[in-house]
Write a protein that holds these residues in place. Structure first.
Motif, PDB file in Angstrom:
ATOM      1  N   ASP A   1      65.718  27.145  -1.629  1.00 43.34           N
ATOM      2  CA  ASP A   1      65.152  27.499  -0.328  1.00 43.34           C
ATOM      3  C   ASP A   1      64.112  26.452   0.034  1.00 43.34           C
ATOM      4  O   ASP A   1      62.939  26.548  -0.329  1.00 43.34           O
ATOM      5  CB  ASP A   1      64.519  28.901  -0.408  1.00 43.34           C
ATOM      6  CG  ASP A   1      64.102  29.410   0.972  1.00 43.34           C
ATOM      7  OD1 ASP A   1      63.938  28.582   1.890  1.00 43.34           O
ATOM      8  OD2 ASP A   1      63.935  30.642   1.124  1.00 43.34           O
ATOM      9  N   ARG A   2      64.560  25.433   0.750  1.00 42.16           N
ATOM     10  CA  ARG A   2      63.685  24.315   1.090  1.00 42.16           C
ATOM     11  C   ARG A   2      62.523  24.755   1.985  1.00 42.16           C
ATOM     12  O   ARG A   2      61.402  24.256   1.864  1.00 42.16           O
ATOM     13  CB  ARG A   2      64.488  23.209   1.775  1.00 42.16           C
ATOM     14  CG  ARG A   2      65.494  22.505   0.886  1.00 42.16           C
ATOM     15  CD  ARG A   2      64.793  21.691  -0.170  1.00 42.16           C
ATOM     16  NE  ARG A   2      65.729  20.923  -0.996  1.00 42.16           N
ATOM     17  CZ  ARG A   2      65.364  20.227  -2.048  1.00 42.16           C
ATOM     18  NH1 ARG A   2      64.103  20.210  -2.425  1.00 42.16           N
ATOM     19  NH2 ARG A   2      66.258  19.570  -2.762  1.00 42.16           N
ATOM     20  N   ASN A   3      62.798  25.656   2.917  1.00 46.94           N
ATOM     21  CA  ASN A   3      61.727  26.124   3.796  1.00 46.94           C
ATOM     22  C   ASN A   3      60.638  26.833   3.005  1.00 46.94           C
ATOM     23  O   ASN A   3      59.439  26.652   3.267  1.00 46.94           O
ATOM     24  CB  ASN A   3      62.284  27.050   4.870  1.00 46.94           C
ATOM     25  CG  ASN A   3      63.068  26.304   5.934  1.00 46.94           C
ATOM     26  OD1 ASN A   3      62.789  25.143   6.235  1.00 46.94           O
ATOM     27  ND2 ASN A   3      64.059  26.956   6.510  1.00 46.94           N
ATOM     28  N   ALA A   4      61.036  27.637   2.023  1.00 50.89           N
ATOM     29  CA  ALA A   4      60.056  28.343   1.207  1.00 50.89           C
ATOM     30  C   ALA A   4      59.231  27.365   0.381  1.00 50.89           C
ATOM     31  O   ALA A   4      58.013  27.518   0.240  1.00 50.89           O
ATOM     32  CB  ALA A   4      60.756  29.353   0.296  1.00 50.89           C
ATOM     33  N   LEU A   5      59.888  26.340  -0.163  1.00 52.32           N
ATOM     34  CA  LEU A   5      59.169  25.339  -0.943  1.00 52.32           C
ATOM     35  C   LEU A   5      58.181  24.572  -0.063  1.00 52.32           C
ATOM     36  O   LEU A   5      57.064  24.265  -0.488  1.00 52.32           O
ATOM     37  CB  LEU A   5      60.152  24.370  -1.595  1.00 52.32           C
ATOM     38  CG  LEU A   5      61.021  24.941  -2.720  1.00 52.32           C
ATOM     39  CD1 LEU A   5      62.063  23.914  -3.151  1.00 52.32           C
ATOM     40  CD2 LEU A   5      60.162  25.347  -3.906  1.00 52.32           C
ATOM     41  N   LEU A   6      58.613  24.258   1.167  1.00 55.85           N
ATOM     42  CA  LEU A   6      57.716  23.551   2.078  1.00 55.85           C
ATOM     43  C   LEU A   6      56.542  24.437   2.475  1.00 55.85           C
ATOM     44  O   LEU A   6      55.390  23.982   2.531  1.00 55.85           O
ATOM     45  CB  LEU A   6      58.481  23.087   3.317  1.00 55.85           C
ATOM     46  CG  LEU A   6      57.657  22.371   4.394  1.00 55.85           C
ATOM     47  CD1 LEU A   6      56.908  21.174   3.821  1.00 55.85           C
ATOM     48  CD2 LEU A   6      58.552  21.936   5.548  1.00 55.85           C
ATOM     49  N   ASP A   7      56.815  25.710   2.748  1.00 52.74           N
ATOM     50  CA  ASP A   7      55.727  26.631   3.086  1.00 52.74           C
ATOM     51  C   ASP A   7      54.709  26.701   1.951  1.00 52.74           C
ATOM     52  O   ASP A   7      53.491  26.713   2.184  1.00 52.74           O
ATOM     53  CB  ASP A   7      56.283  28.033   3.367  1.00 52.74           C
ATOM     54  CG  ASP A   7      57.029  28.113   4.694  1.00 52.74           C
ATOM     55  OD1 ASP A   7      56.841  27.213   5.540  1.00 52.74           O
ATOM     56  OD2 ASP A   7      57.803  29.070   4.873  1.00 52.74           O
ATOM     57  N   THR A   8      55.214  26.756   0.724  1.00 59.70           N
ATOM     58  CA  THR A   8      54.319  26.807  -0.433  1.00 59.70           C
ATOM     59  C   THR A   8      53.476  25.535  -0.520  1.00 59.70           C
ATOM     60  O   THR A   8      52.268  25.583  -0.767  1.00 59.70           O
ATOM     61  CB  THR A   8      55.131  26.978  -1.731  1.00 59.70           C
ATOM     62  OG1 THR A   8      55.846  28.215  -1.665  1.00 59.70           O
ATOM     63  CG2 THR A   8      54.226  26.990  -2.944  1.00 59.70           C
ATOM     64  N   ALA A   9      54.121  24.387  -0.322  1.00 61.21           N
ATOM     65  CA  ALA A   9      53.397  23.112  -0.387  1.00 61.21           C
ATOM     66  C   ALA A   9      52.352  23.015   0.719  1.00 61.21           C
ATOM     67  O   ALA A   9      51.239  22.510   0.497  1.00 61.21           O
ATOM     68  CB  ALA A   9      54.382  21.956  -0.282  1.00 61.21           C
ATOM     69  N   MET A  10      52.680  23.506   1.906  1.00 63.34           N
ATOM     70  CA  MET A  10      51.751  23.411   3.027  1.00 63.34           C
ATOM     71  C   MET A  10      50.531  24.300   2.843  1.00 63.34           C
ATOM     72  O   MET A  10      49.484  24.050   3.472  1.00 63.34           O
ATOM     73  CB  MET A  10      52.469  23.754   4.332  1.00 63.34           C
ATOM     74  CG  MET A  10      53.490  22.710   4.772  1.00 63.34           C
ATOM     75  SD  MET A  10      52.751  21.091   5.164  1.00 63.34           S
ATOM     76  CE  MET A  10      51.866  21.495   6.657  1.00 63.34           C
ATOM     77  N   ARG A  11      50.629  25.293   1.978  1.00 55.31           N
ATOM     78  CA  ARG A  11      49.465  26.136   1.718  1.00 55.31           C
ATOM     79  C   ARG A  11      48.393  25.395   0.922  1.00 55.31           C
ATOM     80  O   ARG A  11      47.254  25.859   0.820  1.00 55.31           O
ATOM     81  CB  ARG A  11      49.892  27.413   0.983  1.00 55.31           C
ATOM     82  CG  ARG A  11      50.557  28.430   1.913  1.00 55.31           C
ATOM     83  CD  ARG A  11      50.473  29.831   1.325  1.00 55.31           C
ATOM     84  NE  ARG A  11      51.378  30.020   0.212  1.00 55.31           N
ATOM     85  CZ  ARG A  11      52.644  30.451   0.324  1.00 55.31           C
ATOM     86  NH1 ARG A  11      53.137  30.721   1.527  1.00 55.31           N
ATOM     87  NH2 ARG A  11      53.400  30.599  -0.732  1.00 55.31           N
ATOM     88  N   THR A  12      48.757  24.253   0.365  1.00 55.05           N
ATOM     89  CA  THR A  12      47.766  23.450  -0.352  1.00 55.05           C
ATOM     90  C   THR A  12      46.997  22.530   0.595  1.00 55.05           C
ATOM     91  O   THR A  12      46.046  21.878   0.174  1.00 55.05           O
ATOM     92  CB  THR A  12      48.444  22.584  -1.436  1.00 55.05           C
ATOM     93  OG1 THR A  12      49.266  21.578  -0.809  1.00 55.05           O
ATOM     94  CG2 THR A  12      49.310  23.441  -2.357  1.00 55.05           C
ATOM     95  N   VAL A  13      47.428  22.444   1.847  1.00 55.40           N
ATOM     96  CA  VAL A  13      46.789  21.587   2.838  1.00 55.40           C
ATOM     97  C   VAL A  13      45.641  22.349   3.499  1.00 55.40           C
ATOM     98  O   VAL A  13      45.818  23.468   3.985  1.00 55.40           O
ATOM     99  CB  VAL A  13      47.806  21.129   3.906  1.00 55.40           C
ATOM    100  CG1 VAL A  13      47.117  20.308   4.988  1.00 55.40           C
ATOM    101  CG2 VAL A  13      48.935  20.333   3.259  1.00 55.40           C
ATOM    102  N   THR A  14      44.490  21.737   3.526  1.00 64.10           N
ATOM    103  CA  THR A  14      43.334  22.351   4.172  1.00 64.10           C
ATOM    104  C   THR A  14      43.405  22.094   5.680  1.00 64.10           C
ATOM    105  O   THR A  14      43.337  20.942   6.125  1.00 64.10           O
ATOM    106  CB  THR A  14      42.025  21.777   3.612  1.00 64.10           C
ATOM    107  OG1 THR A  14      41.967  22.035   2.212  1.00 64.10           O
ATOM    108  CG2 THR A  14      40.823  22.409   4.299  1.00 64.10           C
TER     109      THR A  14
END
Length: 333
Positions: free
Chosen positions: A86-99
């Motif tokens: 699930d690429r969208n889920a992985l991207l959402d998870t990664a974007m949560r690390t962005v302030t």
């Protein structure tokens, strides 16, 4: 007429004849047994001389069935199903690390150009600012193709300045050539953009778009399946690869080498004083080529917007570098 009574002589003859009949009977039975056994043996041999199919015969147990290989001689192997990522889920998870600064918003989209896998985070509309200049030039090239002509010398001069140094006067000139928002929207329908709307009047920088649409536009420029000819794509890619040095920020932060091609946009809104900062382009990381689009709005300065866009670009590309078929389930929110 014969008498029904037997004479003594005939009784003796009858008693002697019985042993002979018994002997002949035994001989016949023995012969039948031999012939029968031979027949059974013949059936058994013929059964095993065939294609291996089991044949049942009296007195001969059928051989136990054994697995057989296909006609090609290779054993069948069950297909291995790759786990769905699930690429969208992985991207959402990664974007949560962005302030993300308070009041600001960011959206990102990324595509692995080799595999075709893509992901999008966020679906809101953003002002394009100067990234629309790629769209303006793509629309101009499409119009020229339709007319069967090359760009004029003046159009080329405008195109170079519009992309390489982000010259606004050149963008305004070509905005008029393509028919402003009506011309841009018509070209975008052919390109497959569904969430982009040209700015009103001369305000090309206020064209509204989404990260997903910008990824679609990048595929028209860098992909093989495009409404643009190879010559048109090569021309646009070349200009995006030679933007001036002080504008090579943005999605290029996600690259681990040279060779990025990009276009950035930045605009301070007069009504709020807050900034729109965007970046789109092609980068290479870990030997893989990615198309990346990052849109932002609401930062208090251009520098803050650039920092947000670069952090988002790194997270977006990083979600692909880390998230493959072996990615753990814990990576999914």
């Amino acid at each position: 007429m014969e008498s029904s009574r037997a004479t003594p002589g005939s009784r003796r003859g009858g008693r002697r004849a019985r042993p002979r009949r018994r002997f002949l009977l035994h001989v016949c039975l023995a012969t039948a047994a031999v012939v029968g056994a031979t027949a059974v043996g013949t059936v058994y041999v013929k059964a095993h001389a065939g294609d291996g199919g089991a044949v049942s015969s009296a007195g001969s147990p059928a051989p136990s069935p054994t697995p057989s290989a296909p006609a090609g001689g290779e054993a069948s192997v069950e297909p291995v199903t790759e786990p769905v990522v699930d690429r969208n889920a992985l991207l959402d998870t990664a974007m949560r690390t962005v302030t993300v600064p308070s009041g600001a918003k960011v959206s990102a989209a990324v595509l692995d150009l080799d595999s075709g896998d893509s992901a999008v985070h966020g679906d809101g509309a953003f002002d394009t600012a100067s990234i629309v200049k790629v769209d303006i030039l793509a629309a101009l090239l499409l119009r020229a193709q339709d007319a069967g002509r090359r760009l004029t010398a003046a159009e080329k001069a405008y195109a170079v300045k519009m992309i390489e140094i982000s010259d606004n006067a050149s963008a305004s000139a070509l905005w008029d050539v393509i028919g402003r928002s009506a011309g841009l929207d018509a070209a975008n329908r052919r390109f497959g953009l569904t969430g982009t709307e040209g700015g009103e009047g001369a305000l090309w920088g206020l064209t509204q778009t989404t990260a997903a649409d910008q990824l679609t536009l990048l595929r028209q420029v860098f992909g093989d399946e495009s409404k643009l000819s190879e010559a048109s794509r090569s021309y646009l890619r070349g200009l995006m690869g030679t933007v001036e040095a002080d504008q090579r920020w943005g999605v290029s932060a996600a690259a681990d080498g040279s060779g990025s091609a990009l276009k950035n946009g930045w605009l301070a809104r007069s009504s709020t004083g807050l900034w729109d900062v965007n970046s789109i382009g092609r980068v290479t990381a870990g030997g893989t080529v990615y198309l990346v689009a990052v849109l932002s709005k609401g930062t208090v300065s251009q520098a803050a917007g650039i920092a947000l866009v670069e952090a988002a670009a790194k997270a977006a590309v990083g979600s692909f570098a880390r998230g493959g078929p072996s990615a753990s389930a814990s990576a999914t929110p």
